[in-house]
Design a protein around this motif. Structure first.
Motif: not given
Length: 470
Positions: A33-36, A83-88, A95-98, A158-162
């Motif tokens: 997956g890719i999110a931009i 990654p998922l796109i989440m409206r917090l 958001i993506c993670g391992t 572990s996470l990455l949040l864009l």
């Protein structure tokens, strides 16, 4: 384990992000997956990579080719769609993670009782990234939410949040999975594997520490949460999971494997005509064994790489068996009447080694087969990464159950290579595998080969304790 990438630049990041993500393909076979972020909105694309490689899936995607922006996330996933796109409540984030959340079902059931709707929830699993997003959303702000998530999960993440403010890089609370920051001029990248950016011109800046949080923007790198000193890095990254060109805490994977092979040879006493590694991860162990012993390295089992992935990674035993059968091809003239030492990264389930690889060697005329795994016998299902889940999956545990009629109440004697019980177990393993001899790498030698302190390594899957000597 999944591989994750976060990249932010002052120019279009898509191409660099694409290649950096692809360099994590050894870590997962389920989804890519890719999110931009284009400055206004976040767009994502997710493809199944179970039957086709990441590159081909995205090369053929017209929508992906039209995606552009200066910041993005990439992931090769071993389990969840991401990654998922989440409206917090703090804003919109990709958001993506391992990692693996061992208590995910309990958390999900509690959320559902509280009235929360989960879009990907089943009786035995949930999408962990969606679960993490909902946990983070319980905080007073994003960072407080991440702290809340850390404090409520059992396992690792572990996470990455864009988001519009940049990319948050969040290493697991105990650093079980790596995150590495690298730069090239004004571009900044955070990755799981250092091999992913070397050909792209980036240079390592730092290995994030346990629980550390960084915020990457176009113009700066800001530390949001300082790391702790409680590092528990997964040792299996060195043994099998990691790509040979990668480093963890500054220690190279290929170097570990060669040194580990040396240590195996140093304590071995068999007379053999050759040493051969089970490709790919077993090859470096064979070279180390050869350097130490003087026994020549040969390649009697050749891996047909163009069409077959890593046999440990696929989620089903049926697919793992198929890959094991098809990808290794014998060179019979090298095998006939030869005494062979086989170096292998590990014996996890044992089915591929027993039913396919060893059978091929015997059928090709091997005189003796001596198996030398580069780690101790795996005795406990991993609680921290998506791997084995039950005792009966593990080769060593199945042997003990066959010997005793049940799983032993006290496992400790079977962890000691000098005990009578261990030697009895080893003899039963040799018989089950139909091999001349089996010798596992000792725990202390495996740790020594990493070059790291034992207090900084997770050894749970071998001894049932996160740290050796606890």
């Amino acid at each position: 384990m999944s591989g994750i990438v976060g990249l932010i630049s002052k120019k279009d990041c898509k191409e660099t992000l694409f290649y950096a993500t692809d360099y994590h393909s050894h870590l997962g076979t389920e989804y890519g997956g890719i999110a931009i972020f284009d400055g206004k909105k976040i767009t994502k694309k997710i493809h199944s990579i179970a039957k086709a490689q990441f590159k081909s899936r995205f090369y053929e995607d017209i929508d992906f080719m039209q995606m552009h922006g200066n910041a993005g996330l990439g992931v090769i996933s071993d389990r969840d769609t991401q990654p998922l796109i989440m409206r917090l409540k703090f804003g919109e984030y990709a958001i993506c993670g391992t990692g693996y959340i061992d208590n995910q079902i309990d958390i999900a059931r509690k959320m559902i009782r509280e009235g929360l709707v989960l879009s990907e929830a089943y009786d035995d699993r949930v999408n962990q990234i969606e679960l993490v997003a909902h946990l983070i959303n319980k905080g007073k702000d994003l960072i407080d939410g991440i702290e809340y998530m850390f404090n409520n999960i059992q396992g690792s993440m572990s996470l990455l949040l864009l988001g519009k403010e940049g990319i948050y890089a969040v290493r697991d609370k105990y650093g079980r999975t790596p995150l590495v920051l690298a730069t090239k001029n004004s571009e900044k990248i955070v990755v799981s594997e250092t091999c992913s950016f070397k050909n792209l011109g980036f240079k390592t800046e730092k290995f994030l520490g346990p629980g550390e949080i960084l915020l990457l923007t176009e113009n700066r790198i800001r530390q949001i949460r300082k790391p702790t000193n409680d590092l528990r890095l997964c040792t299996f990254l060195f043994v099998y999971t990691g790509f040979p060109a990668s480093e963890y805490e500054g220690k190279n994977v290929e170097e570990f494997r060669e040194e580990s092979g040396r240590l195996i040879a140093r304590k071995d006493d068999v007379d053999v005509d050759m040493v051969a590694g089970i490709a790919d991860s077993g090859t470096a162990y064979a070279h180390g064994y050869s350097y130490e012993s003087g026994v020549p390295v040969r390649i009697p089992l050749l891996k047909y790489t163009p069409g077959w992935a890593r046999s440990y990674v696929p989620p089903s035993q049926e697919i793992r068996n198929l890959v094991a059968l098809m990808k290794q091809v014998t060179a019979e003239s090298l095998i006939k009447n030869k005494r062979i030492a086989i170096t292998e990264d590990s014996i996890v389930r044992g089915t591929q080694l027993k039913n396919y690889l060893l059978v091929k060697l015997w059928n090709a005329g091997a005189k003796e087969i001596h198996v030398r795994p580069a780690c101790p016998a795996l005795m406990f299902p991993c609680k921290f990464l998506f791997s084995t889940r039950t005792l009966d999956e593990l080769f060593a545990r199945r042997i003990l159950k066959k010997l005793l009629g049940r799983h032993p109440d006290d496992i400790k004697p079977y962890l000691d290579p000098d005990s009578r019980q261990y030697k009895k177990m080893l003899a039963a393993m040799e018989k089950d595998l139909n091999i001349t001899s089996l010798r596992y790498q000792r725990l202390e030698d495996m740790i020594l080969a990493t070059g790291l302190n034992k207090e900084n390594l997770c050894t749970y899957c071998w001894i049932g304790q996160e740290k050796a000597g606890q």
